[in-house]
Scaffold this active site. Structure first.
Site, PDB file in Angstrom:
ATOM      1  N   ASP A 277      36.146  37.120  38.788  1.00  0.00           N
ATOM      2  CA  ASP A 277      36.425  35.707  38.464  1.00  0.00           C
ATOM      3  C   ASP A 277      36.408  34.822  39.715  1.00  0.00           C
ATOM      4  O   ASP A 277      36.210  33.615  39.618  1.00  0.00           O
ATOM      5  CB  ASP A 277      37.744  35.530  37.685  1.00  0.00           C
ATOM      6  N   HIS A 278      36.552  35.434  40.893  1.00  0.00           N
ATOM      7  CA  HIS A 278      36.577  34.653  42.142  1.00  0.00           C
ATOM      8  C   HIS A 278      35.210  34.532  42.812  1.00  0.00           C
ATOM      9  O   HIS A 278      35.052  33.781  43.769  1.00  0.00           O
ATOM     10  CB  HIS A 278      37.591  35.269  43.111  1.00  0.00           C
TER      11      HIS A 278
ATOM     12  N   HIS B 259      37.511  40.368  42.979  1.00  0.00           N
ATOM     13  CA  HIS B 259      37.538  40.325  41.515  1.00  0.00           C
ATOM     14  C   HIS B 259      36.485  39.316  41.059  1.00  0.00           C
ATOM     15  O   HIS B 259      36.353  38.229  41.640  1.00  0.00           O
ATOM     16  CB  HIS B 259      38.913  39.856  41.009  1.00  0.00           C
TER      17      HIS B 259
ATOM     18  N   HIS C 155      45.191  28.962  39.014  1.00  0.00           N
ATOM     19  CA  HIS C 155      44.908  30.331  38.556  1.00  0.00           C
ATOM     20  C   HIS C 155      45.971  30.719  37.531  1.00  0.00           C
ATOM     21  O   HIS C 155      46.791  31.615  37.748  1.00  0.00           O
ATOM     22  CB  HIS C 155      44.891  31.314  39.727  1.00  0.00           C
TER      23      HIS C 155
ATOM     24  N   HIS D 290      48.090  42.232  45.717  1.00  0.00           N
ATOM     25  CA  HIS D 290      47.387  42.176  44.433  1.00  0.00           C
ATOM     26  C   HIS D 290      47.001  43.601  44.038  1.00  0.00           C
ATOM     27  O   HIS D 290      45.919  43.841  43.534  1.00  0.00           O
ATOM     28  CB  HIS D 290      46.152  41.281  44.585  1.00  0.00           C
TER      29      HIS D 290
ATOM     30  N   HIS E 262      39.509  37.699  47.390  1.00  0.00           N
ATOM     31  CA  HIS E 262      39.267  39.098  47.054  1.00  0.00           C
ATOM     32  C   HIS E 262      38.031  39.142  46.171  1.00  0.00           C
ATOM     33  O   HIS E 262      37.442  38.105  45.879  1.00  0.00           O
ATOM     34  CB  HIS E 262      40.492  39.741  46.392  1.00  0.00           C
TER      35      HIS E 262
HETATM   36 ZN   LIG Z   1      42.368  39.113  41.067  1.00  0.00          ZN
HETATM   37 ZN   LIG Z   2      41.809  36.130  39.618  1.00  0.00          ZN
END
Ligand SMILES: [Zn+2]
Ligand SMILES: [Zn+2]
Length: 319
Positions: free
Chosen positions: A98-99, A96, A270, A184, A94
């Protein structure tokens, strides 16, 4: 010293649960005759040294597949001697940050230092195309100057995006990748992935709350890598971290997932820890209702999936 002894304890648990632990000194090998999974980053947005941003490398046969590009993924790849030109495809769970925040570094620095000559295929949810197009605009100056001045290969910077839906999205050289829609909310769609090779498989949960769909797609898998959030004993809606707990999976919920899937090995990655609790509480809370093999992931921990799943800890193996 405490850290070392914890690692030793983990190794002993692994030794006990899954048979002989093999030390995989072959991290740098490009062709894996089995599925090899390396946790490059096991963290979250928190900028901590112990857990880099989320990113997992899955090697199978001639395929070196990268799942998410969190902070520091390029450095972690260098630590295991995998250069960017050896990555065969990138899959995003996805969008977000941080990814994906490691993507510009992976892609541009990776291209420059590895001399990659071919484009990289990127698979991700709706919005990936837009994100990549805009990244390419943001870095247009660097892209031009690297080609003209540094003579970087002209096609090596290209990212070829395919926006995906649930189901089989990749099937090359005996490796199948199946995208799994997870929950999510409010991030939609968000995906987990199942990767299959020679009758074995690994499932990556991506970021998700308790997901029945993940359980369905994870049936019969050898290794289940699941996200988790360490919450306080009770959390109320006015708590500023409430939304973090609400968007992720608690250890108690993960135990339900593991009990239904019954993987040969479950591993946490994670690891969201907004209340900064001792991470070991995760194992304790999960084991209250799940008695199967479970491990707390660390950066550069790797798993070899043959008829059994063996675990290797990069730090202890190099001592
Ligand atoms: Zn996320
Ligand atoms: Zn995340």
């Amino acid at each position: 010293m405490i850290r070392l002894s914890l690692t030793s304890i983990i190794s002993l648990i692994v030794l006990f649960s899954f048979g002989q632990v093999k030390t995989d000194k072959d991290s740098s090998s490009i062709n894996a005759p089995f599925i090899k999974v390396t946790l490059l980053g096991t963290g979250t947005p928190q900028p901590i040294m112990e857990r880099f941003g989320p990113s997992i490398l899955v090697q199978a046969g001639s395929e070196n597949l990268l799942f998410d590009a969190g902070r520091g993924c390029l450095q972690r790849l260098r630590q295991i001697n995998i250069s960017y030109d050896k990555i065969t495809a990138l899959f995003l769970t996805h969008l977000h940050s941080d990814h994906i925040v490691g993507l510009p570094d992976l892609w541009l620095t990776g291209w420059l230092v590895s001399g990659r000559t071919i484009p990289l295929n990127v698979y991700g949810p709706m919005g990936t195309n837009n994100m990549v197009e805009n990244l390419q605009k943001a870095y247009v100056y660097d892209i031009h100057i690297r080609i003209e001045d540094d003579h970087a290969p002209a096609d090596g910077y290209k990212l070829l995006v395919q926006e995906i839906q649930e189901g089989e999205i990749y099937n090359k050289n005996g490796v199948r990748v199946i995208a799994i829609e997870v929950d999510h909310f409010p991030v939609k769609p968000a995906f987990g992935y199942r990767i299959e090779y020679k009758g074995h498989s690994v499932v990556l949960s991506g970021d998700t709350r308790f997901s029945k769909n993940l359980i369905k797609y994870a049936a019969g898998t050898d290794l289940l890598i699941h996200e988790v959030v360490i919450s306080p004993d009770s959390v109320i809606q006015s708590d500023p971290n409430y939304h973090i707990v609400a968007h992720h999976t608690t250890p108690e919920q993960a135990a339900r997932v593991f009990n239904e899937v019954k993987p040969k090995l479950a591993a946490y990655s994670h690891i969201a820890n907004p209340y900064r609790r001792n991470e070991q509480v995760l194992l304790k809370l999960t084991k209250e209702s799940y008695s199967g093999p479970l491990i707390l992931g660390e950066d550069l921990m790797s798993f070899s999936i043959r008829d059994t799943v063996s675990v290797s800890n990069w730090k202890t193996d190099r001592k």
